[in-house]
Design a protein around this motif. Structure first.
Motif, mmCIF file in Angstrom:
data_model
loop_
_atom_site.group_PDB
_atom_site.id
_atom_site.type_symbol
_atom_site.label_atom_id
_atom_site.label_comp_id
_atom_site.label_asym_id
_atom_site.label_seq_id
_atom_site.Cartn_x
_atom_site.Cartn_y
_atom_site.Cartn_z
ATOM 1 N N GLY A 1 0.828 -1.201 0.000
ATOM 2 C CA GLY A 1 0.000 0.000 0.000
ATOM 3 C C GLY A 1 0.859 1.247 0.000
ATOM 4 N N VAL A 2 0.601 2.137 -0.948
ATOM 5 C CA VAL A 2 1.431 3.325 -1.139
ATOM 6 C C VAL A 2 0.561 4.581 -1.117
ATOM 7 N N VAL A 3 1.021 5.585 -0.379
ATOM 8 C CA VAL A 3 0.352 6.887 -0.359
ATOM 9 C C VAL A 3 1.401 7.970 -0.540
ATOM 10 N N THR A 4 1.147 8.887 -1.453
ATOM 11 C CA THR A 4 1.966 10.092 -1.578
ATOM 12 C C THR A 4 1.059 11.297 -1.391
ATOM 13 N N VAL A 5 1.545 12.309 -0.707
ATOM 14 C CA VAL A 5 0.780 13.546 -0.510
ATOM 15 C C VAL A 5 1.470 14.656 -1.287
ATOM 16 N N LEU A 6 0.717 15.293 -2.183
ATOM 17 C CA LEU A 6 1.262 16.338 -3.052
ATOM 18 C C LEU A 6 0.646 17.691 -2.723
ATOM 19 N N ASP A 7 1.439 18.736 -2.906
ATOM 20 C CA ASP A 7 0.906 20.093 -2.920
ATOM 21 C C ASP A 7 0.090 20.252 -4.201
ATOM 22 N N ARG A 39 0.568 8.954 -10.455
ATOM 23 C CA ARG A 39 1.885 8.686 -11.027
ATOM 24 C C ARG A 39 2.954 8.562 -9.927
ATOM 25 N N THR A 40 2.910 9.454 -8.943
ATOM 26 C CA THR A 40 3.928 9.396 -7.888
ATOM 27 C C THR A 40 3.732 8.172 -7.002
ATOM 28 N N ALA A 41 2.475 7.835 -6.703
ATOM 29 C CA ALA A 41 2.211 6.649 -5.887
ATOM 30 C C ALA A 41 2.624 5.384 -6.631
ATOM 31 N N ASP A 42 2.316 5.320 -7.915
ATOM 32 C CA ASP A 42 2.694 4.157 -8.722
ATOM 33 C C ASP A 42 4.211 4.000 -8.768
ATOM 34 N N HIS A 43 4.916 5.113 -8.964
ATOM 35 C CA HIS A 43 6.386 5.049 -9.026
ATOM 36 C C HIS A 43 6.966 4.586 -7.702
ATOM 37 N N LEU A 44 6.439 5.108 -6.595
ATOM 38 C CA LEU A 44 6.955 4.707 -5.283
ATOM 39 C C LEU A 44 6.694 3.228 -5.045
ATOM 40 N N GLY A 45 5.544 2.747 -5.476
ATOM 41 C CA GLY A 45 5.244 1.331 -5.312
ATOM 42 C C GLY A 45 6.178 0.437 -6.099
ATOM 43 N N ARG A 46 6.625 0.908 -7.244
ATOM 44 C CA ARG A 46 7.515 0.108 -8.093
ATOM 45 C C ARG A 46 8.933 -0.004 -7.496
ATOM 46 N N ILE A 47 9.354 1.016 -6.777
ATOM 47 C CA ILE A 47 10.723 1.014 -6.272
ATOM 48 C C ILE A 47 10.821 0.581 -4.808
ATOM 49 N N SER A 48 9.683 0.394 -4.172
ATOM 50 C CA SER A 48 9.694 0.062 -2.728
ATOM 51 C C SER A 48 9.794 -1.438 -2.498
#
Length: 219
Positions: free
Chosen positions: A55-61, A210-219
């Motif tokens: 499970g991945v969460v990113t918080v963006l401005d 896009r940012t959540a997907d990228h983080l999930g791929r590298i985590s």
């Protein structure tokens, strides 16, 4: 930190899961019951093997689209893949990731559906009700009868299920494959689509996804 209400168990039978959706869907608010959206969370789930959800969460401005916070959680999956009950596989990992955040978002953008669901209670609606946060679903594939929008950015056509409009096919970039937007909780369809366009200035998918997907791929 996001507070998640424990409104039901996750290890349940298929019939119990359907009953939970039918019980909780009455708590979904369809309306702009939110203030300014300045911080937006993108939520996604990656799989390292069939039994582990990441499970991945990113918080963006919401203006600069820079990442303010992020969290990753690995969770063993205890629920089988059943159409219409995907939330029971993915929401446990996503809620644990939300609870790890230090920056609380004003809205959730989920990789999945909200009201565009057989019981009008998809993953985005489920997360919205559990957290109380405004939420929307932005899916890569359609549910229901979906027309083809015009070619320009911002063009859309309705998604219809059982004679009811449950979402929109939204073109985020000119002549690029659209996305499928539906209300999760505390949004109208108009404002949900407006937010998606704000979050997708250059690419098909919003930057939250896009940012959540990228983080999930590298985590």
């Amino acid at each position: 930190m996001v507070r998640v209400r424990q409104m039901h168990e996750w290890v349940v039978s298929e019939d119990e899961a359907v009953a939970i959706q039918q019980r909780l869907r009455s708590q979904v608010v369809v309306g702009d019951d939110h203030g300014p959206v300045r911080r937006v969370a993108g939520l996604d789930v990656a799989y390292r093997d069939p039994d582990i959800a990441v499970g991945v969460v990113t918080v963006l401005d919401a203006e600069s689209l820079t990442v303010l916070d992020q969290a990753v959680v690995r969770e063993r999956i205890d629920f089988p893949y059943i159409s219409g009950l995907f939330a029971f596989r993915e929401v446990p990992a996503l809620t644990r990731a939300l609870e790890k955040l230090t920056v609380e978002p004003d809205a959730l953008v989920c990789d999945g559906h909200g009201l565009a669901h057989p019981r009008r209670f998809g993953l985005a609606a489920h997360l919205g009700v559990l957290t109380g946060l405004p939420s929307i679903g932005v899916a890569k594939n359609s549910y229901g009868e979906a027309g083809t929008p015009g070619p320009d950015r911002g063009d859309w056509s309705p998604i219809i299920a059982d004679g009811e409009i449950v979402g929109r096919v939204l073109r985020t970039q000119r002549e690029i494959k659209p996305v499928y937007v539906s209300v999760g909780h505390r949004f109208t369809l108009d404002s949900a689509c407006d937010l998606v366009l704000r979050l997708a200035p250059r690419y098909r998918l919003p930057e939250t996804t896009r940012t959540a997907d990228h983080l999930g791929r590298i985590s």
